[in-house]
Scaffold this active site. Structure first.
Site, PDB file in Angstrom:
ATOM      1  N   LYS A   1      -5.522  -0.531  -7.617  1.00 19.62           N
ATOM      2  CA  LYS A   1      -6.872  -0.413  -7.051  1.00 19.62           C
ATOM      3  C   LYS A   1      -7.901  -0.269  -8.178  1.00 19.62           C
ATOM      4  O   LYS A   1      -8.958  -0.893  -8.148  1.00 19.62           O
ATOM      5  CB  LYS A   1      -6.951   0.776  -6.079  1.00 19.62           C
ATOM      6  CG  LYS A   1      -6.134   0.576  -4.804  1.00 19.62           C
ATOM      7  CD  LYS A   1      -6.707  -0.533  -3.933  1.00 19.62           C
ATOM      8  CE  LYS A   1      -5.756  -1.002  -2.868  1.00 19.62           C
ATOM      9  NZ  LYS A   1      -6.189  -2.184  -2.120  1.00 19.62           N
TER      10      LYS A   1
ATOM     11  N   LYS B   1       0.773  -1.250   0.000  1.00 22.32           N
ATOM     12  CA  LYS B   1       0.000   0.000   0.000  1.00 22.32           C
ATOM     13  C   LYS B   1       0.805   1.302   0.000  1.00 22.32           C
ATOM     14  O   LYS B   1       0.231   2.373   0.145  1.00 22.32           O
ATOM     15  CB  LYS B   1      -0.926   0.004   1.211  1.00 22.32           C
ATOM     16  CG  LYS B   1      -0.181   0.010   2.530  1.00 22.32           C
ATOM     17  CD  LYS B   1      -1.029   0.487   3.681  1.00 22.32           C
ATOM     18  CE  LYS B   1      -0.233   0.591   4.940  1.00 22.32           C
ATOM     19  NZ  LYS B   1      -0.944   1.105   6.074  1.00 22.32           N
TER      20      LYS B   1
ATOM     21  N   SER C   1      -9.758   2.543  -2.547  1.00 23.88           N
ATOM     22  CA  SER C   1      -9.130   3.727  -1.959  1.00 23.88           C
ATOM     23  C   SER C   1      -9.574   4.994  -2.673  1.00 23.88           C
ATOM     24  O   SER C   1      -9.875   4.967  -3.874  1.00 23.88           O
ATOM     25  CB  SER C   1      -7.615   3.569  -2.104  1.00 23.88           C
ATOM     26  OG  SER C   1      -6.966   4.784  -1.871  1.00 23.88           O
ATOM     27  N   ALA C   2      -9.523   6.094  -1.953  1.00 24.97           N
ATOM     28  CA  ALA C   2      -9.789   7.405  -2.555  1.00 24.97           C
ATOM     29  C   ALA C   2      -8.739   7.759  -3.599  1.00 24.97           C
ATOM     30  O   ALA C   2      -8.923   8.717  -4.343  1.00 24.97           O
ATOM     31  CB  ALA C   2      -9.823   8.475  -1.467  1.00 24.97           C
TER      32      ALA C   2
ATOM     33  N   TYR D   1       0.391   1.937  -7.405  1.00 25.52           N
ATOM     34  CA  TYR D   1      -0.533   1.500  -6.351  1.00 25.52           C
ATOM     35  C   TYR D   1      -1.973   1.854  -6.736  1.00 25.52           C
ATOM     36  O   TYR D   1      -2.884   1.034  -6.649  1.00 25.52           O
ATOM     37  CB  TYR D   1      -0.159   2.157  -5.013  1.00 25.52           C
ATOM     38  CG  TYR D   1      -1.226   1.998  -3.951  1.00 25.52           C
ATOM     39  CD1 TYR D   1      -1.444   0.776  -3.336  1.00 25.52           C
ATOM     40  CD2 TYR D   1      -2.049   3.078  -3.584  1.00 25.52           C
ATOM     41  CE1 TYR D   1      -2.437   0.613  -2.382  1.00 25.52           C
ATOM     42  CE2 TYR D   1      -3.039   2.934  -2.631  1.00 25.52           C
ATOM     43  CZ  TYR D   1      -3.230   1.696  -2.026  1.00 25.52           C
ATOM     44  OH  TYR D   1      -4.224   1.544  -1.096  1.00 25.52           O
TER      45      TYR D   1
ATOM     46  N   LEU E   1       0.969  11.138   7.127  1.00 30.75           N
ATOM     47  CA  LEU E   1       1.069  12.289   8.028  1.00 30.75           C
ATOM     48  C   LEU E   1       0.950  11.913   9.508  1.00 30.75           C
ATOM     49  O   LEU E   1       1.840  12.232  10.308  1.00 30.75           O
ATOM     50  CB  LEU E   1      -0.030  13.306   7.656  1.00 30.75           C
ATOM     51  CG  LEU E   1      -0.142  14.507   8.592  1.00 30.75           C
ATOM     52  CD1 LEU E   1       1.114  15.370   8.510  1.00 30.75           C
ATOM     53  CD2 LEU E   1      -1.386  15.339   8.231  1.00 30.75           C
TER      54      LEU E   1
HETATM   55  P1  NAD Z   1      -1.515  -3.011   6.204  1.00 26.11           P
HETATM   56  O1  NAD Z   1      -0.224  -3.145   5.451  1.00 26.11           O
HETATM   57  O2  NAD Z   1      -1.459  -2.675   7.643  1.00 26.11           O
HETATM   58  O3  NAD Z   1      -2.372  -4.366   6.041  1.00 26.11           O
HETATM   59  C1  NAD Z   1      -2.271  -5.185   4.905  1.00 26.11           C
HETATM   60  C2  NAD Z   1      -1.994  -6.592   5.410  1.00 26.11           C
HETATM   61  O4  NAD Z   1      -1.922  -7.489   4.302  1.00 26.11           O
HETATM   62  C3  NAD Z   1      -0.675  -6.704   6.163  1.00 26.11           C
HETATM   63  O5  NAD Z   1      -0.923  -7.352   7.404  1.00 26.11           O
HETATM   64  C4  NAD Z   1       0.205  -7.553   5.253  1.00 26.11           C
HETATM   65  O6  NAD Z   1       1.091  -8.371   6.002  1.00 26.11           O
HETATM   66  C5  NAD Z   1      -0.836  -8.370   4.502  1.00 26.11           C
HETATM   67  N1  NAD Z   1      -0.418  -8.816   3.166  1.00 26.11           N
HETATM   68  C6  NAD Z   1       0.141  -8.065   2.175  1.00 26.11           C
HETATM   69  N2  NAD Z   1       0.349  -8.829   1.099  1.00 26.11           N
HETATM   70  C7  NAD Z   1      -0.090 -10.082   1.398  1.00 26.11           C
HETATM   71  C8  NAD Z   1      -0.140 -11.303   0.688  1.00 26.11           C
HETATM   72  N3  NAD Z   1       0.327 -11.405  -0.563  1.00 26.11           N
HETATM   73  N4  NAD Z   1      -0.654 -12.390   1.297  1.00 26.11           N
HETATM   74  C9  NAD Z   1      -1.115 -12.307   2.568  1.00 26.11           C
HETATM   75  N5  NAD Z   1      -1.090 -11.169   3.300  1.00 26.11           N
HETATM   76  C10 NAD Z   1      -0.576 -10.074   2.710  1.00 26.11           C
HETATM   77  O7  NAD Z   1      -2.410  -1.972   5.405  1.00 26.11           O
HETATM   78  P2  NAD Z   1      -3.801  -1.300   5.805  1.00 26.11           P
HETATM   79  O8  NAD Z   1      -3.547   0.139   5.983  1.00 26.11           O
HETATM   80  O9  NAD Z   1      -4.470  -2.062   6.876  1.00 26.11           O
HETATM   81  O10 NAD Z   1      -4.577  -1.466   4.427  1.00 26.11           O
HETATM   82  C11 NAD Z   1      -5.499  -2.519   4.196  1.00 26.11           C
HETATM   83  C12 NAD Z   1      -6.095  -2.361   2.811  1.00 26.11           C
HETATM   84  O11 NAD Z   1      -6.730  -1.078   2.724  1.00 26.11           O
HETATM   85  C13 NAD Z   1      -5.086  -2.412   1.664  1.00 26.11           C
HETATM   86  O12 NAD Z   1      -5.686  -3.092   0.579  1.00 26.11           O
HETATM   87  C14 NAD Z   1      -4.865  -0.960   1.329  1.00 26.11           C
HETATM   88  O13 NAD Z   1      -4.471  -0.795  -0.013  1.00 26.11           O
HETATM   89  C15 NAD Z   1      -6.249  -0.387   1.583  1.00 26.11           C
HETATM   90  N6  NAD Z   1      -6.258   1.067   1.881  1.00 26.11           N
HETATM   91  C16 NAD Z   1      -5.490   1.535   2.911  1.00 26.11           C
HETATM   92  C17 NAD Z   1      -5.486   2.914   3.172  1.00 26.11           C
HETATM   93  C18 NAD Z   1      -4.622   3.474   4.281  1.00 26.11           C
HETATM   94  O14 NAD Z   1      -4.372   4.692   4.278  1.00 26.11           O
HETATM   95  N7  NAD Z   1      -4.165   2.708   5.264  1.00 26.11           N
HETATM   96  C19 NAD Z   1      -6.258   3.783   2.406  1.00 26.11           C
HETATM   97  C20 NAD Z   1      -7.040   3.246   1.374  1.00 26.11           C
HETATM   98  C21 NAD Z   1      -7.016   1.881   1.117  1.00 26.11           C
HETATM   99  N1  UDP Z   2       2.025  15.254   4.654  1.00 29.12           N
HETATM  100  C1  UDP Z   2       2.955  16.133   5.181  1.00 29.12           C
HETATM  101  N2  UDP Z   2       4.042  15.614   5.812  1.00 29.12           N
HETATM  102  C2  UDP Z   2       4.255  14.272   5.949  1.00 29.12           C
HETATM  103  C3  UDP Z   2       3.300  13.386   5.396  1.00 29.12           C
HETATM  104  C4  UDP Z   2       2.200  13.911   4.756  1.00 29.12           C
HETATM  105  O1  UDP Z   2       2.792  17.347   5.083  1.00 29.12           O
HETATM  106  O2  UDP Z   2       5.291  13.857   6.518  1.00 29.12           O
HETATM  107  C5  UDP Z   2       0.814  15.801   3.999  1.00 29.12           C
HETATM  108  C6  UDP Z   2       0.614  15.366   2.557  1.00 29.12           C
HETATM  109  O3  UDP Z   2       1.296  16.252   1.693  1.00 29.12           O
HETATM  110  C7  UDP Z   2      -0.906  15.426   2.417  1.00 29.12           C
HETATM  111  C8  UDP Z   2      -1.416  15.057   3.814  1.00 29.12           C
HETATM  112  O4  UDP Z   2      -0.315  15.287   4.704  1.00 29.12           O
HETATM  113  O5  UDP Z   2      -1.332  16.746   2.144  1.00 29.12           O
HETATM  114  C9  UDP Z   2      -1.845  13.607   3.958  1.00 29.12           C
HETATM  115  O6  UDP Z   2      -0.787  12.782   3.501  1.00 29.12           O
HETATM  116  P1  UDP Z   2      -0.829  11.198   3.688  1.00 29.12           P
HETATM  117  O7  UDP Z   2       0.442  10.633   3.084  1.00 29.12           O
HETATM  118  O8  UDP Z   2      -1.087  10.881   5.117  1.00 29.12           O
HETATM  119  O9  UDP Z   2      -2.115  10.747   2.867  1.00 29.12           O
HETATM  120  P2  UDP Z   2      -2.419  10.853   1.270  1.00 29.12           P
HETATM  121  O10 UDP Z   2      -1.590  11.917   0.680  1.00 29.12           O
HETATM  122  O11 UDP Z   2      -2.096   9.505   0.761  1.00 29.12           O
HETATM  123  O12 UDP Z   2      -3.870  11.175   1.185  1.00 29.12           O
END
Ligand code: NAD
Ligand code: UDP
Length: 338
Positions: free
Chosen positions: A153, A84, A124-125, A149, A200
């Site tokens: 998605k 991610k 994801s957004a 990435y 952030l």
């Molecule tokens: P995370 O990395 O904490 O969790 C993902 C988990 O998947 C981890 O535990 C990792 O070990 C496991 N994993 C990765 N590849 C694998 C594989 N091939 N087989 C088995 N396990 C595997 O991430 P998260 O923040 O909890 O994100 C979860 C989901 O949400 C992801 O699909 C991510 O893209 C999506 N997402 C996250 C965010 C965010 O900001 N955290 C935002 C939007 C979407």
């Molecule tokens: N950001 C920042 N300093 C950091 C990490 C992020 O100023 O060390 C800012 C980034 O430019 C964005 C906001 O915080 O405006 C959120 O960033 P993040 O990486 O958390 O999420 P995403 O950009 O993926 O939405």
């Protein structure tokens, strides 16, 4: 009803396991622990007083997946497992396409083989990164993004839509998350980024705990109210609750449902820093740095569809996110490592 959770040891997955167990679902988890720790699963069990059947396996390992499906006979799958980190995906595109796209295909094939018809997918957004009009609704989607990435998605959403088109019995919720922040209020589970945090709020929390000297604010010349980037932050426990609601929706229906899971509010970097200072009582030193390549000025959700169709409404505000994040960080300065 039994739910198989891929990536259930991760940040959002572990919080969702708590919500699922509390809602009465049985839960089994597949995670290769690539970006997580088994300790998170143990703590989910400790918080809920319920058991999780855990498999340390890769979702690309088809024979292992088939054995797990045969043994567990899940009624539904929530698919979190993915790589991610946006920046890393630019440097390692093939690893991202391999894990995220092939992993999703392997999962869909296994679901098909075992007749599992319900899926909740973590989107994801980032799929909105080319959209200029705010707030973004589910129709604002354009097939354009800025990094591998984001493409994984967009591609996985499309693969899932096509698979549903071919099998009308499938029921899928595509959940587009905005910016998840915070931790379980107990401080027992939370986000545990490896190395220097990219996002952030984990970075801010490490500045507060003294692990990092100061925050770099990436740009203060955006066309926003204070010049810093605006995002839609959502408490991870609200996000977890959204999965339980989405699961309820697809249990009763079929087809593809797409929902934004956000608060509907935009908050700037400096507003988040201020909220964290208030919630933690710690000062966050920062410097203004150049814009981060690929960043956009602002993105926030029109969250009305999830409210209308799922009854989803965020209950926790940015202060709650910061308070719970700080509670987790203060109790676990090294994450899940002792
Ligand atoms: P995370 O990395 O904490 O969790 C993902 C988990 O998947 C981890 O535990 C990792 O070990 C496991 N994993 C990765 N590849 C694998 C594989 N091939 N087989 C088995 N396990 C595997 O991430 P998260 O923040 O909890 O994100 C979860 C989901 O949400 C992801 O699909 C991510 O893209 C999506 N997402 C996250 C965010 C965010 O900001 N955290 C935002 C939007 C979407
Ligand atoms: N950001 C920042 N300093 C950091 C990490 C992020 O100023 O060390 C800012 C980034 O430019 C964005 C906001 O915080 O405006 C959120 O960033 P993040 O990486 O958390 O999420 P995403 O950009 O993926 O939405």
């Amino acid at each position: 009803m039994k739910v198989l959770v891929t990536g259930g040891a991760g940040y959002i997955g572990s919080h969702t396991c708590v919500a699922l167990l509390e809602a009465g679902y049985d839960v089994c988890v597949i995670d290769n622990l690539d970006n997580s720790s088994y300790e998170a699963v143990k703590r989910v069990e400790e918080l809920t007083g319920k058991k999780i059947t855990f498999y340390e396996k890769d979702i690309l390992d088809k024979p292992a997946m088939e054995e797990i499906f045969a043994a567990e006979k899940p009624d539904a799958v929530i698919h979190f497992a993915a790589l991610k980190a946006v920046g890393e995906s630019v440097a390692k595109p093939l690893e991202y396409y391999h894990c995220n796209v092939f992993g999703t295909i392997a999962l869909l094939e296994t679901m098909k083989k075992f007749g599992v018809k319900k899926l909740v997918y973590s989107s994801s957004a980032t799929v909105y990164s080319s959209v200029k009009e705010m707030p973004v609704n589910e129709q604002s989607f354009a097939y354009v993004t800025t990094n591998p990435y984001g493409w994984t998605k967009i591609m996985c959403e499309q693969i899932i839509r096509d698979t549903c088109h071919a099998d009308p019995e499938l029921a899928v919720a595509l959940l587009r998350y905005f910016n998840p922040v915070g931790a379980h209020p107990s401080g027992r589970i939370g986000e545990d980024p490896a190395g220097i945090p990219n996002n952030l709020m984990p970075f801010v929390a490490q500045v507060a705990s003294g692990k990092r000297e100061r925050l770099s604010v990436f740009g203060n010349d955006y066309p926003t109210r204070d010049g810093t980037g605006v995002r839609d932050y959502i408490h991870v426990c609200d996000l977890a609750d959204g999965h339980v609601l989405a699961l309820g929706k697809i249990t009763d229906g079929n087809g593809v449902y797409t929902y934004n899971l956000g608060s509907g509010q935009g908050t700037s970097v400096l507003e988040m820093v201020k909220a964290f200072e208030e919630a933690s009582g710690r000062e966050i030193p920062y410097v203004i740095s150049p814009r981060r390549p690929g960043d956009i000025a602002e993105v926030y959700a029109d969250a009305s569809l999830a409210e209308k169709e799922l009854g989803f409404k965020t209950k926790r505000d940015v202060y709650d996110m910061c308070k719970d994040l700080w509670n987790w960080q203060a109790q676990n300065p090294n994450g899940y490592q002792k």
